[in-house]
Write a protein that holds these residues in place. Structure first.
Motif, short mmCIF file in Angstrom:
data_model
loop_
_atom_site.label_atom_id
_atom_site.label_comp_id
_atom_site.label_asym_id
_atom_site.label_seq_id
_atom_site.Cartn_x
_atom_site.Cartn_y
_atom_site.Cartn_z
N PRO A 124 0.81 -1.22 0.00
CA PRO A 124 0.00 0.00 0.00
C PRO A 124 0.85 1.27 0.00
N GLU A 125 1.98 1.23 0.72
CA GLU A 125 2.84 2.41 0.80
C GLU A 125 3.44 2.78 -0.54
N ALA A 126 3.55 1.81 -1.45
CA ALA A 126 4.15 2.06 -2.75
C ALA A 126 3.14 2.56 -3.78
N GLN A 130 -4.46 7.80 -4.68
CA GLN A 130 -5.62 7.33 -5.45
C GLN A 130 -6.75 6.94 -4.51
N ALA A 131 -7.93 6.75 -5.08
CA ALA A 131 -9.05 6.16 -4.36
C ALA A 131 -8.94 4.64 -4.46
N ILE A 132 -9.33 3.96 -3.38
CA ILE A 132 -9.21 2.51 -3.34
C ILE A 132 -10.53 1.92 -2.88
N GLY A 133 -10.93 0.82 -3.50
CA GLY A 133 -12.23 0.22 -3.21
C GLY A 133 -12.28 -0.41 -1.82
N THR A 134 -13.28 -0.04 -1.03
CA THR A 134 -13.45 -0.55 0.33
C THR A 134 -14.93 -0.81 0.60
N VAL A 135 -15.22 -1.51 1.69
CA VAL A 135 -16.59 -1.81 2.08
C VAL A 135 -17.03 -0.85 3.18
N LEU A 136 -18.21 -0.29 3.02
CA LEU A 136 -18.76 0.66 3.98
C LEU A 136 -18.81 0.04 5.38
N SER A 149 -3.59 10.28 6.25
CA SER A 149 -2.69 11.25 5.62
C SER A 149 -3.23 11.78 4.30
N GLY A 150 -4.27 11.13 3.76
CA GLY A 150 -4.82 11.53 2.47
C GLY A 150 -4.11 10.90 1.29
N ARG A 151 -3.13 10.05 1.56
CA ARG A 151 -2.42 9.38 0.47
C ARG A 151 -3.36 8.46 -0.31
N LEU A 152 -4.21 7.77 0.43
CA LEU A 152 -5.26 6.95 -0.18
C LEU A 152 -6.61 7.45 0.30
N GLN A 153 -7.62 7.33 -0.54
CA GLN A 153 -8.99 7.69 -0.18
C GLN A 153 -9.89 6.47 -0.31
N ARG A 154 -10.79 6.29 0.65
CA ARG A 154 -11.75 5.20 0.59
C ARG A 154 -12.81 5.51 -0.46
N GLU A 155 -13.16 4.50 -1.25
CA GLU A 155 -14.36 4.58 -2.08
C GLU A 155 -15.25 3.42 -1.66
N ASP A 156 -16.19 3.72 -0.78
CA ASP A 156 -16.98 2.68 -0.12
C ASP A 156 -18.11 2.17 -1.00
N SER A 157 -18.35 0.86 -0.88
CA SER A 157 -19.53 0.22 -1.46
C SER A 157 -20.22 -0.55 -0.36
N ARG A 158 -21.49 -0.92 -0.59
CA ARG A 158 -22.28 -1.56 0.46
C ARG A 158 -21.90 -3.01 0.71
N SER A 159 -21.22 -3.65 -0.25
CA SER A 159 -20.83 -5.04 -0.05
C SER A 159 -19.49 -5.31 -0.72
N GLN A 160 -18.88 -6.43 -0.32
CA GLN A 160 -17.61 -6.81 -0.93
C GLN A 160 -17.79 -7.13 -2.40
N LEU A 161 -18.91 -7.72 -2.76
CA LEU A 161 -19.16 -8.05 -4.16
C LEU A 161 -19.18 -6.79 -5.02
N GLN A 170 -13.23 -1.20 -13.77
CA GLN A 170 -12.17 -0.18 -13.83
C GLN A 170 -12.63 1.16 -13.26
N ARG A 171 -13.47 1.11 -12.23
CA ARG A 171 -13.86 2.33 -11.53
C ARG A 171 -12.70 2.87 -10.69
N TYR A 172 -11.80 1.98 -10.29
CA TYR A 172 -10.57 2.35 -9.61
C TYR A 172 -9.53 1.29 -9.94
N ARG A 173 -8.29 1.54 -9.55
CA ARG A 173 -7.18 0.66 -9.93
C ARG A 173 -6.92 -0.45 -8.92
#
Length: 250
Positions: A124-126, A130-136, A149-161, A170-173
């Protein structure tokens, strides 16, 4: 007199039936292979099968309470559920004292996942900002300093699926996924379209919490979980949903 005896028998039968029911929490954010929900009730999945195994071993009747994940701890504190499964000690901000932990049942690995074809191992440090996909509602301790620190930003979704589907689109990398969900997702795809693992972020032992109440068969449930684990049934349940041919789309 006969009427009184009949009423007492009916009351006793009702009391025994009530004692044989346990309320299990099911998080709305869970998706396959953990659980599939139809009409507000679970119908298949790893957690569903484990609960069915508990019911078979103890003779209890499970009652499922499907709720938002952030509501589960509140429901525990108010005594509205009897058993919570697929939980780690690190996930609880307040640990209700009236619940007893089972033995560890499942080893969960949180993974950093990339797009198809991205097979270069990374940390993750490398990663670039960017925004990274996460679960709410989920916490990711190894990523928290980067979120803060703002290096990564959460982009939450309601489920892991949904997280994995957005990565596939390709909504995020990059995204975070538990290993079981990623295995389930990838088994339905041809090899060239599967999402690769770039790093293991964290490993956690998950178990169940059972409410300690004289009216409940708490120790019977805990003993049943020991037998289910030692017999290898939990591993067989997991393999049922993560190995073999692809499951049909639903």
């Amino acid at each position: 007199m006969r009427r009184v005896l009949a009423m007492l028998l009916l009351w006793a039968t009702h009391s025994l039936a009530g004692a044989a029911e346990l309320r299990f929490s099911i998080a709305e954010s869970w998706s396959m292979p953990l659980v599939r929900i139809e009409r507000e009730q679970p119908v298949e999945g790893i957690i569903y099968d484990i609960i069915q195994a508990i019911a078979r071993e103890t003779g209890i009747t499970p009652r499922y309470h499907v709720m938002a994940r952030l509501r589960v701890q509140e429901a525990m504190q108010s005594g509205d559920i009897d058993v919570r499964c697929y939980v780690a000690t690190q996930w609880l901000t307040d640990r209700p004292g009236e619940y007893v932990w089972s033995i560890p049942l499942i080893e969960q690995r949180d993974l950093l996942v990339g797009r198809p074809g991205d097979t270069t191992p990374s940390t993750p440090e490398a990663l670039p900002a960017q925004a990274i996909g996460t679960v709410l509602g989920y916490t990711y301790p190894t990523l928290e300093p980067l979120f803060a620190s703002g290096r990564l930003q959460r982009e939450d979704s309601r489920s892991q699926l949904l997280v994995l589907r957005k990565l596939q689109a390709q909504r995020y990398r990059h995204a975070v996924s538990n290993q079981l969900s990623l295995q389930w997702f990838n088994r339905q795809l041809p090899p060239e379209q599967r999402l690769p693992v770039l790093a293991v972020l964290q490993e956690q032992a998950l178990g169940c919490m059972v409410r300690s109440d004289p009216a409940l068969p708490t120790q019977a449930v805990l003993r049943a979980l020991v037998r289910i684990k030692q017999s290898g049934e939990i591993e067989r349940i997991i393999r049922r949903y993560t190995d073999g041919p692809a499951a049909p789309s639903r």
